[in-house]
Design a protein around this motif. Structure first.
Motif, short mmCIF file in Angstrom:
data_model
loop_
_atom_site.label_atom_id
_atom_site.label_comp_id
_atom_site.label_asym_id
_atom_site.label_seq_id
_atom_site.Cartn_x
_atom_site.Cartn_y
_atom_site.Cartn_z
N ARG A 299 12.97 10.95 -1.27
CA ARG A 299 13.12 9.92 -2.06
C ARG A 299 12.17 10.13 -3.29
N PRO A 300 12.48 10.08 -4.66
CA PRO A 300 11.65 10.47 -5.81
C PRO A 300 10.48 9.61 -5.69
N MET A 301 9.59 10.74 -6.14
CA MET A 301 8.05 10.02 -6.24
C MET A 301 7.52 9.80 -7.71
N PRO A 302 7.51 8.65 -8.12
CA PRO A 302 7.45 8.70 -9.72
C PRO A 302 6.12 8.94 -10.27
N GLU A 303 5.80 10.14 -10.10
CA GLU A 303 4.65 10.73 -10.84
C GLU A 303 4.59 10.56 -12.27
N TRP B 234 0.80 -1.12 -0.20
CA TRP B 234 -0.06 -0.01 -0.07
C TRP B 234 1.00 1.23 -0.19
N ASN B 235 1.95 1.34 0.64
CA ASN B 235 2.80 2.49 0.75
C ASN B 235 3.53 2.54 -0.61
N ASP B 236 3.51 3.93 -0.96
CA ASP B 236 4.15 4.11 -2.16
C ASP B 236 5.85 3.50 -2.29
N PHE B 237 6.30 4.02 -1.55
CA PHE B 237 7.75 3.54 -1.29
C PHE B 237 8.02 2.06 -1.18
N GLU B 238 7.21 1.59 -0.50
CA GLU B 238 7.21 0.18 -0.31
C GLU B 238 6.80 -0.53 -1.61
#
Ligand code: HEM
Length: 509
Positions: free
Chosen positions: A487-491, A57-61
């Motif tokens: 940490r980069p967020m891949p939008e 569920w967590n974006d980075f995980e």
């Protein structure tokens, strides 16, 4: 009664003929797709949900999970991931990237780009087939180096405004978020170069246009990331549809108005030129729009075609550059010794002079260029792009079936430790000519590659060099947050979770 039965029978036969045939075709096509996709290695999938039942569920995980699947299942070049009923085929190896991007068949953008079409229509980014081919041929000369040289004055002016705006933080030991400043600077640059008009986003922070671009980008990302927003009732009921349409109307009305005014102005200028027998006209730098309007005069484009292309440049041309400048500056803010080398290069070029930066100066900034390229390696502004497989395509010993989507993740490919020995380290020397010569050209593809590569890459690098050089002629910077915090967020475009917090110090030469 008999007649009624007759009509009912006829109706049923026609219905079965028309629809049953389609249903059978759909089922057999789907069966075929599933069989071929499942020949590719990938994590366990179940009917309907695919691999989604395992998603974190967590974006980075979730990102870490994708990375570990790519490592586990991807040694042969691909990993297939079922997102519900949709098969995505991620490319994991440079050799496979080369085959995909060199392919003459894999040129069609996937359905994920449809949400952009509501704003950009079928401009260069979205269009396909013959329309894309002829448009690309027509638009390539508008990015010729001689045209870009004319834009340098805009890059320099806007970069200077940026440097002046952040001066308030210099030597205060107060950290601030540099990202919004970069975004507004990039927006002003692209507005003036593509439309020949100013929105002055750097000065009027809350202009309607600026707010609409920002909100639209957020809504587009929402629709991409959370599939239930693609269901029309959800999209409408949440009120996002109304907001989305309002932003699009505002932006496209603005572009149409600029096109119409510019078109009239151009006609006046042309007739003045024609009437001016001694040829003493003042030559003005043409914006992309002027070049497109000239094509309209030759009946190659309509007003709506021009609108699509101008809006495409507006979208592609500012979020990407601001993200890439932000990441590079953030890495440099953690590497004072690399900043020192940039200062040395700038001091060699300018000495004590504060004269404006010229195109020739930009060419001399070889070290700064390596720094920018390394920033784009670790944090490519476009972290993912995708193609629709329109016909069965043999690749690396597999068959990519028609109907599937191939995804290339630049951020993954750029961190391959077989290609870049210390892939997580920021090291501009990765772009020394001797190192570049040793690796496959497809190992580094921030601007994609092949026929559908980025048309604006030279524009982007010139603008970014100008902005960063302008900042470093005056300041040094220190990034105040750690890699874990940023940490980069891949939008759609790679962004930091909050921003780029930095401290600014005046340089003492
Ligand atoms: C650092 C800055 C930039 C990066 C990293 C970047 C990256 C990319 C990438 C990866 C693609 C391929 C996308 C895909 O296949 O879906 C692309 C396409 C494109 N880019 Fe850029 N871009 C940048 C700046 C710009 C600028 C400044 C402009 C225009 C002024 C621009 C205009 C376009 C257009 C029109 C396309 C579509 C080309 C086609 O399909 O023929 N880009 N860009």
């Amino acid at each position: 009664m008999l007649l009624a039965i007759f009509w009912m029978l006829l109706f049923t036969i026609v219905f079965l003929y028309l629809y049953l045939r389609r249903i059978i075709e759909f089922v057999s096509e789907r069966k075929r797709l599933i069989q071929l996709v499942d020949k590719l290695p990938g994590p366990h999938a179940i009917p309907l949900l695919g691999c989604a039942y395992q998603f974190k569920w967590n974006d980075f995980e979730f990102l870490d999970q994708l990375k570990s699947w790519a490592t586990e299942y991807g040694p042969k070049g691909f990993v297939r991931i079922w997102v519900g009923p949709v098969p995505l085929i991620f490319v994991t190896k440079v050799e496979a990237v080369q085959e995909v991007l060199d392919s003459k068949v894999l040129l069609t953008k996937s359905s994920e780009y449809d949400v952009l079409a509501e704003w950009l229509g079928t401009g260069l980014l979205n269009s396909k087939g013959e329309k894309w081919r002829s448009r690309r041929k027509m638009l390539t000369p508008t990015f010729h180096f001689n045209i870009l040289i004319g834009f340098c004055e805009v890059f320099a002016r806007e970069a200077q405004i940026l440097a002046d705006q952040v001066e308030q933080y210099a030597d205060t030991d107060q950290s601030f978020d540099l990202f919004p400043y970069l975004k507004r600077c990039a927006l002003d640059v692209i507005c003036e170069t593509s439309m020949g008009t100013k929105v002055n986003a750097q000065i009027h922070h809350d202009s309607e246009y600026v707010m609409a671009v920002k909100r639209l980008s957020e809504l587009i990302w929402k629709k991409w990331r959370l599939p239930w927003f693609r269901l029309k009732p959800v999209w409408y009921l949440t009120g996002y549809k109304t907001e989305f349409d309002k932003c699009i109307k505002l932006l496209t009305d603005f572009t149409r108005k600029v096109i119409s005014e510019r078109s009239k102005q151009l006609e006046i200028e042309m007739s003045m030129q024609a009437n001016n027998s001694n040829g003493n006209t003042v030559k003005k730098r043409p914006a992309f729009l002027d070049l497109l309007l000239m094509m309209k005069n030759e009946n190659k484009l309509t007003y709506e075609d021009i609108r699509e292309e101008v809006d495409t440049f507006m979208y592609e041309g500012h979020e990407t550059t601001s993200s890439s400048m932000g990441w590079t500056l953030w890495y440099l803010g953690h590497n004072p010794h690399i900043q020192q080398q940039i200062f040395a290069e700038l001091d060699d070029i300018f000495g004590d002079s504060d004269r404006p930066i010229t195109v020739d100066d930009l060419k001399e900034m070889k070290y700064l260029e390596r720094c920018l390229k390394e920033g784009l390696r670790l944090c490519p502004a476009v972290p993912l792009f995708a193609r629709q497989v329109t016909e069965d395509t043999p690749l690396c010993g597999y068959t990519l079936p028609r109907g599937a989507t191939v995804v290339i993740s630049t951020i993954y490919i750029h961190r391959d430790k077989e290609v870049f020995p210390n892939p997580e380290d920021y090291d501009p020397d990765n772009f020394l000519p001797e190192r570049i010569a040793t690796r496959n050209a497809f190992a580094y593809i921030p601007f994609s590659a092949g026929q559908r590569n980025c048309i604006g890459q030279k524009f982007a690098l010139m603008e970014e060099k100008m902005v960063i050089a302008t900042l470093f002629r005056k300041y040094e910077i220190k990034s105040t947050e750690t890699a874990d915090q940023v940490r980069p967020m891949p939008e759609i475009i790679l962004k930091p979770p909050k921003g780029f917090e930095i401290k600014l110090f005046r340089r003492h030469k």
